[in-house]
Design a protein around this motif. Structure first.
Motif, PDB file in Angstrom:
ATOM      1  N   MET A 170       0.818  -1.192   0.000  1.00 45.63           N
ATOM      2  CA  MET A 170       0.000   0.000   0.000  1.00 45.63           C
ATOM      3  C   MET A 170       0.864   1.260   0.000  1.00 45.63           C
ATOM      4  N   LYS A 171       2.007   1.204   0.777  1.00 41.11           N
ATOM      5  CA  LYS A 171       2.911   2.354   0.819  1.00 41.11           C
ATOM      6  C   LYS A 171       3.464   2.653  -0.566  1.00 41.11           C
ATOM      7  N   THR A 172       3.832   1.613  -1.292  1.00 38.28           N
ATOM      8  CA  THR A 172       4.382   1.775  -2.639  1.00 38.28           C
ATOM      9  C   THR A 172       3.341   2.367  -3.585  1.00 38.28           C
ATOM     10  N   LEU A 173       2.121   1.936  -3.468  1.00 33.55           N
ATOM     11  CA  LEU A 173       1.044   2.456  -4.310  1.00 33.55           C
ATOM     12  C   LEU A 173       0.820   3.935  -4.032  1.00 33.55           C
ATOM     13  N   LEU A 174       0.833   4.315  -2.753  1.00 32.40           N
ATOM     14  CA  LEU A 174       0.639   5.717  -2.376  1.00 32.40           C
ATOM     15  C   LEU A 174       1.785   6.584  -2.888  1.00 32.40           C
ATOM     16  N   LYS A 175       3.039   6.090  -2.760  1.00 33.60           N
ATOM     17  CA  LYS A 175       4.205   6.821  -3.291  1.00 33.60           C
ATOM     18  C   LYS A 175       4.097   6.984  -4.797  1.00 33.60           C
ATOM     19  N   SER A 176       3.724   5.927  -5.473  1.00 35.59           N
ATOM     20  CA  SER A 176       3.586   5.972  -6.939  1.00 35.59           C
ATOM     21  C   SER A 176       2.525   6.978  -7.358  1.00 35.59           C
ATOM     22  N   LEU A 177       1.444   7.009  -6.630  1.00 38.61           N
ATOM     23  CA  LEU A 177       0.359   7.947  -6.928  1.00 38.61           C
ATOM     24  C   LEU A 177       0.819   9.388  -6.736  1.00 38.61           C
ATOM     25  N   LYS A 178       1.546   9.650  -5.646  1.00 44.57           N
ATOM     26  CA  LYS A 178       2.058  11.003  -5.375  1.00 44.57           C
ATOM     27  C   LYS A 178       3.046  11.443  -6.473  1.00 44.57           C
ATOM     28  N   ILE A 179       3.934  10.528  -6.864  1.00 43.31           N
ATOM     29  CA  ILE A 179       4.911  10.842  -7.921  1.00 43.31           C
ATOM     30  C   ILE A 179       4.198  11.111  -9.243  1.00 43.31           C
ATOM     31  N   THR A 180       3.196  10.311  -9.538  1.00 51.43           N
ATOM     32  CA  THR A 180       2.429  10.502 -10.774  1.00 51.43           C
ATOM     33  C   THR A 180       1.752  11.859 -10.782  1.00 51.43           C
ATOM     34  N   ILE A 181       1.122  12.235  -9.679  1.00 50.31           N
ATOM     35  CA  ILE A 181       0.458  13.549  -9.592  1.00 50.31           C
ATOM     36  C   ILE A 181       1.482  14.676  -9.709  1.00 50.31           C
ATOM     37  N   ALA A 182       2.622  14.522  -9.055  1.00 50.16           N
ATOM     38  CA  ALA A 182       3.666  15.552  -9.127  1.00 50.16           C
ATOM     39  C   ALA A 182       4.162  15.740 -10.561  1.00 50.16           C
ATOM     40  N   PHE A 183       4.428  14.625 -11.252  1.00 50.11           N
ATOM     41  CA  PHE A 183       4.885  14.726 -12.643  1.00 50.11           C
ATOM     42  C   PHE A 183       3.805  15.306 -13.557  1.00 50.11           C
ATOM     43  N   CYS A 184       2.556  14.926 -13.330  1.00 44.52           N
ATOM     44  CA  CYS A 184       1.458  15.482 -14.138  1.00 44.52           C
ATOM     45  C   CYS A 184       1.386  16.991 -13.970  1.00 44.52           C
ATOM     46  N   LEU A 185       1.479  17.452 -12.724  1.00 47.20           N
ATOM     47  CA  LEU A 185       1.456  18.896 -12.476  1.00 47.20           C
ATOM     48  C   LEU A 185       2.653  19.585 -13.118  1.00 47.20           C
ATOM     49  N   PHE A 186       3.827  18.966 -12.935  1.00 46.33           N
ATOM     50  CA  PHE A 186       5.026  19.575 -13.507  1.00 46.33           C
ATOM     51  C   PHE A 186       4.924  19.691 -15.023  1.00 46.33           C
ATOM     52  N   PHE A 187       4.595  18.606 -15.700  1.00 53.76           N
ATOM     53  CA  PHE A 187       4.597  18.607 -17.164  1.00 53.76           C
ATOM     54  C   PHE A 187       3.393  19.319 -17.773  1.00 53.76           C
ATOM     55  N   SER A 188       2.283  19.391 -17.053  1.00 49.88           N
ATOM     56  CA  SER A 188       1.129  20.076 -17.627  1.00 49.88           C
ATOM     57  C   SER A 188       1.074  21.550 -17.254  1.00 49.88           C
ATOM     58  N   VAL A 189       1.793  21.958 -16.228  1.00 47.45           N
ATOM     59  CA  VAL A 189       1.760  23.368 -15.822  1.00 47.45           C
ATOM     60  C   VAL A 189       3.144  23.998 -15.907  1.00 47.45           C
ATOM     61  N   CYS A 190       4.082  23.506 -15.136  1.00 45.94           N
ATOM     62  CA  CYS A 190       5.409  24.131 -15.057  1.00 45.94           C
ATOM     63  C   CYS A 190       6.136  24.114 -16.400  1.00 45.94           C
ATOM     64  N   TYR A 191       6.140  22.983 -17.052  1.00 46.77           N
ATOM     65  CA  TYR A 191       6.853  22.870 -18.328  1.00 46.77           C
ATOM     66  C   TYR A 191       6.286  23.849 -19.360  1.00 46.77           C
ATOM     67  N   ILE A 192       4.964  23.936 -19.425  1.00 49.22           N
ATOM     68  CA  ILE A 192       4.318  24.861 -20.367  1.00 49.22           C
ATOM     69  C   ILE A 192       4.628  26.305 -19.992  1.00 49.22           C
ATOM     70  N   LEU A 193       4.635  26.617 -18.705  1.00 48.96           N
ATOM     71  CA  LEU A 193       4.991  27.974 -18.266  1.00 48.96           C
ATOM     72  C   LEU A 193       6.428  28.321 -18.657  1.00 48.96           C
TER      73      LEU A 193
END
Length: 194
Positions: A1-24
């Motif tokens: 469960m810990k691994t799944l939660l970490k993976s989910l957090k990393i996925t959300i972080a990368f989505c935010l980075f590539f969909s917002v920060c990278y475009i900015l």
């Protein structure tokens, strides 16, 4: 469960980075380093916007320079080329039709004098530029249609040749829309008639 939660957090972080920060980052770079602060260069005629200089348009009248053919009918939202290869029968028939049409409007040319880029579409389907050779073969047709001297039109063409970046990168090119606007400005009486 810990691994799944970490993976989910990393996925959300990368989505935010590539969909917002990278475009900015790209947007800020375009504002600072890009031409026109990252916006399209709009071309005007008589105070009215007639198009964007970086997007090809279709010109078919004899009074105008023609650009490269488009596999997507010059629709900017559907940019792309054809996936037909040079041995495809349908593609070859299409090119032959374009050559025949070009020769009808340019009867002073031989088949071998038709520039290849005037009968083959670009990869984007929206190429706004032609070469000097493509412009020169059209001068006689335009001069006749506009009632102008060929030398006057050639002068306009020569003024619109864009040199390669730093004289090293790319080739000479002529923006078709800007060239046609310059023709209209130089020969306003023909526009009133046509």
């Amino acid at each position: 469960m810990k691994t799944l939660l970490k993976s989910l957090k990393i996925t959300i972080a990368f989505c935010l980075f590539f969909s917002v920060c990278y475009i900015l980052i790209l947007w800020v770079f375009a504002l600072v380093a890009g031409p026109n602060k990252g916006n399209a260069e709009l071309v005007t005629l008589n105070g009215k916007v007639v198009g964007a200089a970086n997007v090809g348009q279709q010109f078919t009248k004899d009074i105008y320079f023609w650009g490269r053919p488009s596999a997507v009918d010059y629709t900017a939202d559907g940019s792309g080329g054809s996936n037909k290869g040079p041995t495809n029968e349908e593609y070859l028939a299409e090119v032959e039709t374009r050559i025949d049409t070009f020769l009808i409007h340019h009867p002073y040319l031989n088949r071998k004098d038709v520039p290849a880029e005037m009968v083959t579409a670009s990869g984007s389907g929206l190429d706004p530029n032609i070469t000097r050779q493509c412009a020169y073969v059209q001068i006689k047709r335009i001069a006749k249609a506009r009632g102008m001297n060929e030398s006057d039109i050639q002068d306009i063409v020569n003024k619109h040749i864009e040199k390669p970046f730093l004289s090293l990168f790319g080739t000479e090119k002529i923006n078709v829309l800007k060239l046609n606007v310059a023709l209209d400005e130089a020969n306003k009486s023909i526009i009133a008639e046509k």
